[in-house]
Enzyme design. Structure first.
Site, mmCIF file in Angstrom:
data_model
loop_
_atom_site.group_PDB
_atom_site.id
_atom_site.type_symbol
_atom_site.label_atom_id
_atom_site.label_comp_id
_atom_site.label_asym_id
_atom_site.label_seq_id
_atom_site.Cartn_x
_atom_site.Cartn_y
_atom_site.Cartn_z
ATOM 1 N N ASP A 21 0.837 -1.206 0.000
ATOM 2 C CA ASP A 21 0.000 0.000 0.000
ATOM 3 C C ASP A 21 0.872 1.257 0.000
ATOM 4 O O ASP A 21 0.403 2.337 -0.378
ATOM 5 C CB ASP A 21 -0.874 0.053 1.269
ATOM 6 C CG ASP A 21 -1.763 -1.171 1.380
ATOM 7 O OD1 ASP A 21 -2.000 -1.633 2.525
ATOM 8 O OD2 ASP A 21 -2.182 -1.687 0.334
ATOM 9 N N LYS A 218 19.355 6.323 7.388
ATOM 10 C CA LYS A 218 19.273 4.895 7.052
ATOM 11 C C LYS A 218 20.667 4.287 7.119
ATOM 12 O O LYS A 218 21.634 4.925 6.707
ATOM 13 C CB LYS A 218 18.726 4.745 5.617
ATOM 14 C CG LYS A 218 17.337 5.326 5.380
ATOM 15 C CD LYS A 218 17.050 5.396 3.863
ATOM 16 C CE LYS A 218 17.904 6.498 3.216
ATOM 17 N NZ LYS A 218 17.644 6.662 1.763
ATOM 18 N N ASP A 243 18.902 2.437 -3.707
ATOM 19 C CA ASP A 243 20.034 2.105 -4.577
ATOM 20 C C ASP A 243 21.238 1.610 -3.792
ATOM 21 O O ASP A 243 22.252 1.235 -4.390
ATOM 22 C CB ASP A 243 20.448 3.333 -5.415
ATOM 23 C CG ASP A 243 21.087 4.417 -4.566
ATOM 24 O OD1 ASP A 243 22.301 4.638 -4.682
ATOM 25 O OD2 ASP A 243 20.360 5.008 -3.745
HETATM 26 O O1 LIG Z 1 26.620 11.144 1.248
HETATM 27 C C1 LIG Z 1 25.403 11.255 1.385
HETATM 28 O O2 LIG Z 1 24.889 12.004 2.233
HETATM 29 C C2 LIG Z 1 24.556 10.346 0.541
HETATM 30 O O3 LIG Z 1 25.280 9.833 -0.529
HETATM 31 C C3 LIG Z 1 23.342 10.883 -0.143
HETATM 32 O O4 LIG Z 1 23.053 12.101 0.067
HETATM 33 C C4 LIG Z 1 22.300 9.809 -0.031
HETATM 34 O O5 LIG Z 1 21.042 10.248 -0.311
HETATM 35 P P1 LIG Z 1 19.889 9.137 -0.534
HETATM 36 O O6 LIG Z 1 20.451 8.167 -1.548
HETATM 37 O O7 LIG Z 1 19.625 8.497 0.792
HETATM 38 O O8 LIG Z 1 18.719 9.934 -1.093
HETATM 39 MG MG LIG Z 2 20.360 6.636 -2.692
#
Ligand SMILES: O=C(O)[C@H](O)[C@H](O)COP(=O)(O)O
Ligand SMILES: [Mg+2]
Length: 294
Positions: A21, A218, A243
């Protein structure tokens, strides 16, 4: 069960999407790279909304605030509300004010960009930062421990300097000063390449102090706590789309979400996803997010 590649398998993809959802979307490397929207990303999100799916945007990128990200998304043709957006500058500010409950007479020394400033301000947290100039001879005398600094918060800072690290290190020599990171991504995907990420900005401080920061992006579940502070959702009907295996997919798995979907337009590779003995693997993966459109 090994991860299934669903690019070119519309029926299996539709059945996978049907199970959820709500979709939690990582941004850098999934929706865009730097200032470039990835192919048909807006169309894909509109398609999911047309199926009645709820979308959240969950980024470790601390350079912008939630409000600023709302403008980025809208400018990319992705309408959304601020309450659908969660960034690591927000999860960090929420943690400092509501979990750590930093005393009012303490302040945060921050290494980061405007998003961090805006979210700290929104939470009423006193903070200060350094300019990106060179260290000056007098700094070696004036820089030193400061009892009023309760937290050092470090995120990606594309104007990082010896001076900023030197000042942070003096504060962190006080074991009572809390060391926080917005996230620990080693690299930042942009323009089809990888550049230093937030984790590589804070690494010198870990090396100097011998103590790693507590990360609030995360895969830390502090980000999930920040999300659930705004809205509750059925985790089993939720899918994390990312990713990076070590941030996005791990976040979804450890958060007990119903599913995880990886894309190959950012940091992690198909080889890493399929590696024998890999401990963090997505349920399914695609070459690109827009493969969902079939
Ligand atoms: O170095 C960083 O902060 C990260 O590579 C980047 O900003 C990750 O962003 P996300 O892929 O979580 O949108
Ligand atoms: Mg990312």
């Amino acid at each position: 069960m090994s991860p299934r590649k669903l690019t070119g398998k519309p029926e299996e993809l539709a059945a996978f999407v049907d199970k959820f959802d709500i979709f939690l979307f990582d941004c850098d490397g999934v929706l865009w790279q730097g200032g470039t929207l990835l192919p048909r990303a807006a169309e894909t999100l509109a398609h999911l909304r047309s199926l009645g799916k709820k979308l959240l945007f969950v980024t470790n990128n601390s350079t912008k605030s939630r409000t600023a990200y709302q403008k980025v998304l809208q400018d990319f043709g992705i309408p959304c509300s601020v309450d659908e957006i969660f960034c690591s500058s927000y999860s960090s500010a929420v943690y400092i004010s509501r979990v750590l409950q930093l005393q009012r007479d303490k302040k945060v020394y921050m290494i980061g960009e405007s998003g961090m400033k805006e979210e700290l301000e929104a939470e009423g947290i006193s903070y200060f930062s350094d300019g990106s100039g060179d260290i000056m001879p007098e700094d070696y005398d004036t820089f030193g421990p400061d009892e009023s600094v309760g937290v050092v918060l470090c995120g990606i800072d594309r104007t990082i300097s010896y001076r900023k690290l030197a000042r942070a290190y003096q504060y962190l020599r006080n074991p009572g000063t809390v060391f926080l990171a917005t996230n620990m991504d080693s690299t930042y995907p942009t323009n089809g390449k990888l550049f230093p990420g937030a984790g590589s900005v804070s690494a010198p401080l870990t090396y100097m102090t011998g103590r790693p920061p507590l990360s609030l992006g995360k895969p830390s579940q502090a980000m999930m706590d920040a999300i659930e502070g705004v809205l509750k959702f059925d985790r089993k009907r939720a899918c994390m789309v990312g990713d990076r295996l070590d941030t996005d997919i791990r976040f979804g798995i450890e958060g007990g979400l119903g599913g995880t979907l990886a894309v190959l337009t950012g940091v992690s590779t198909e080889e890493e996803i399929l590696k024998e003995g890999a401990t963090v693997v997505p349920d399914v993966y695609l070459d690109r997010l827009c493969d969902i459109l079939g």
